[in-house]
Design a protein around this motif. Structure first.
Motif, PDB file in Angstrom:
ATOM      1  N   SER A 266       0.843  -1.187   0.000  1.00 17.36           N
ATOM      2  CA  SER A 266       0.000   0.000   0.000  1.00 17.36           C
ATOM      3  C   SER A 266       0.882   1.241   0.000  1.00 17.36           C
ATOM      4  O   SER A 266       1.758   1.365   0.864  1.00 17.36           O
ATOM      5  N   VAL A 267       0.675   2.112  -0.987  1.00 16.78           N
ATOM      6  CA  VAL A 267       1.469   3.338  -1.076  1.00 16.78           C
ATOM      7  C   VAL A 267       0.533   4.524  -1.285  1.00 16.78           C
ATOM      8  O   VAL A 267      -0.495   4.398  -1.967  1.00 16.78           O
TER       9      VAL A 267
ATOM     10  N   GLU B  71      -0.688   8.038  -2.908  1.00 17.70           N
ATOM     11  CA  GLU B  71      -0.542   8.668  -4.212  1.00 17.70           C
ATOM     12  C   GLU B  71       0.644   9.632  -4.214  1.00 17.70           C
ATOM     13  O   GLU B  71       0.841  10.397  -3.261  1.00 17.70           O
TER      14      GLU B  71
ATOM     15  N   ALA C 227       6.692   3.333  -5.191  1.00 18.20           N
ATOM     16  CA  ALA C 227       6.434   1.933  -4.864  1.00 18.20           C
ATOM     17  C   ALA C 227       7.664   1.122  -5.260  1.00 18.20           C
ATOM     18  O   ALA C 227       8.197   1.297  -6.362  1.00 18.20           O
TER      19      ALA C 227
ATOM     20  N   SER D 179       3.468   7.428  -7.843  1.00 16.01           N
ATOM     21  CA  SER D 179       2.418   6.407  -7.996  1.00 16.01           C
ATOM     22  C   SER D 179       1.043   7.046  -8.124  1.00 16.01           C
ATOM     23  O   SER D 179       0.709   8.003  -7.401  1.00 16.01           O
ATOM     24  N   GLN D 180       0.243   6.504  -9.028  1.00  9.33           N
ATOM     25  CA  GLN D 180      -1.107   6.978  -9.276  1.00  9.33           C
ATOM     26  C   GLN D 180      -2.113   5.883  -8.922  1.00  9.33           C
ATOM     27  O   GLN D 180      -1.781   4.685  -9.006  1.00  9.33           O
TER      28      GLN D 180
ATOM     29  N   ASP E 135      -2.189   2.921 -11.040  1.00  9.92           N
ATOM     30  CA  ASP E 135      -1.117   1.930 -10.926  1.00  9.92           C
ATOM     31  C   ASP E 135      -1.514   0.763 -10.035  1.00  9.92           C
ATOM     32  O   ASP E 135      -0.770  -0.212  -9.913  1.00  9.92           O
ATOM     33  N   SER E 136      -2.660   0.854  -9.394  1.00  9.18           N
ATOM     34  CA  SER E 136      -3.142  -0.238  -8.536  1.00  9.18           C
ATOM     35  C   SER E 136      -3.409  -1.456  -9.403  1.00  9.18           C
ATOM     36  O   SER E 136      -4.287  -1.435 -10.274  1.00  9.18           O
TER      37      SER E 136
ATOM     38  N   VAL F 234      -2.569   1.833  -4.577  1.00  7.62           N
ATOM     39  CA  VAL F 234      -2.192   3.234  -4.457  1.00  7.62           C
ATOM     40  C   VAL F 234      -3.406   3.994  -3.945  1.00  7.62           C
ATOM     41  O   VAL F 234      -4.460   4.030  -4.594  1.00  7.62           O
ATOM     42  N   LYS F 235      -3.243   4.602  -2.778  1.00  3.64           N
ATOM     43  CA  LYS F 235      -4.375   5.263  -2.126  1.00  3.64           C
ATOM     44  C   LYS F 235      -4.322   6.766  -2.348  1.00  3.64           C
ATOM     45  O   LYS F 235      -3.296   7.393  -2.104  1.00  3.64           O
TER      46      LYS F 235
END
Lengths: 111, 114
Positions: free
Chosen positions: A12-13, A15, A19, A79-80, A83-84, A109-110
């Motif tokens: 979990s990263v 936005e 990552a 990360s966007q 990208d999840s 990506v949160k």
């Protein structure tokens, strides 16, 4: 059995963050390494491949290869939420040969 | 943009029945592959095909499986007598030339064996 191993995650990263995904392989005969992105229920899509030791950059993605340590990594910068996905590492022994895939790392990506 | 096309997208069959999964690889590609992915598991190699013959196959690809390129454009995977454990997403893929290069995957056929 020749394996490609990945941490299943989820990673979990937030936005905008970086990552970092890791992959190890057991077959020293592997020559080329591929990172694929797979959205749920879809087919794998190539992000990039690497076959020389060191770093290779393509846009927001950087692949790193260390053949002595049998280690491949993928960095995703900025990360966007799009990208999840699950990121698959794959190894190939020679051109035209099969790809051996790892189990994938799920990235969230949160916003 | 050229793409690998697979039909059907979903196939439901009874155990013991024969199924044929169809693929049209990208036209100038030379290497053709079948992979499968059981739900929640790794993408697994089944078979590779080059110059009109099998170049490599996995332990999964036993006598129940066969591949054909009948007409220079289609590439098929036949499972002679399906088992429950054959239920998976089957991906066809193709690539061009030699050297590290992109493997283009089709969108897959979801096979359900009942």
């Amino acid at each position: 059995q020749k394996e490609v191993e990945q941490n299943s995650g989820p990673l979990s990263v937030p936005e905008g963050a970086i990552a970092s995904l890791n992959c190890t392989y057991s077959d020293r005969g592997s020559q080329s390494f591929f990172w694929y992105r797979q959205y749920s229920g879809k087919s794998p899509e190539l992000i990039m491949f690497i076959y020389s030791n060191g770093d290779k950059e393509d846009g927001r993605f950087t692949a790193q290869l260390n053949k002595a340590s049998q280690y491949v990594s993928l960095l995703i910068r900025d990360s966007q939420p799009s990208d999840s996905a699950t990121y698959l590492c794959a190894a190939e022994k020679a051109a035209g040969n099969k790809l051996t895939f790892g189990g994938g790392t799920r990235v969230l990506v949160k916003p | 943009e050229p793409e690998v096309t697979q039909t059907p997208s979903h196939q439901v069959t009874q155990m013991g029945q024969e199924v044929i999964l169809r693929c049209v690889p990208i036209s100038n590609h030379l290497y053709f592959y079948w992979y499968r992915q059981i739900l929640g598991q790794k993408v697994e190699f089944l078979v590779s095909f080059y110059n009109n013959e099998i170049s490599e196959k996995s332990e999964i690809f036993d006598d129940q499986f066969s591949v054909e390129r009948p007409d220079g454009s289609n590439f098929t995977l036949k499972i002679r007598s399906t088992k429950l454990e054959d239920s998976a997403m089957y991906f066809c893929a193709s690539s061009e030339g030699t050297g590290p290069r992109e493997l283009f995957f089709g969108s897959g056929t979801q096979l359900s064996v009942l």
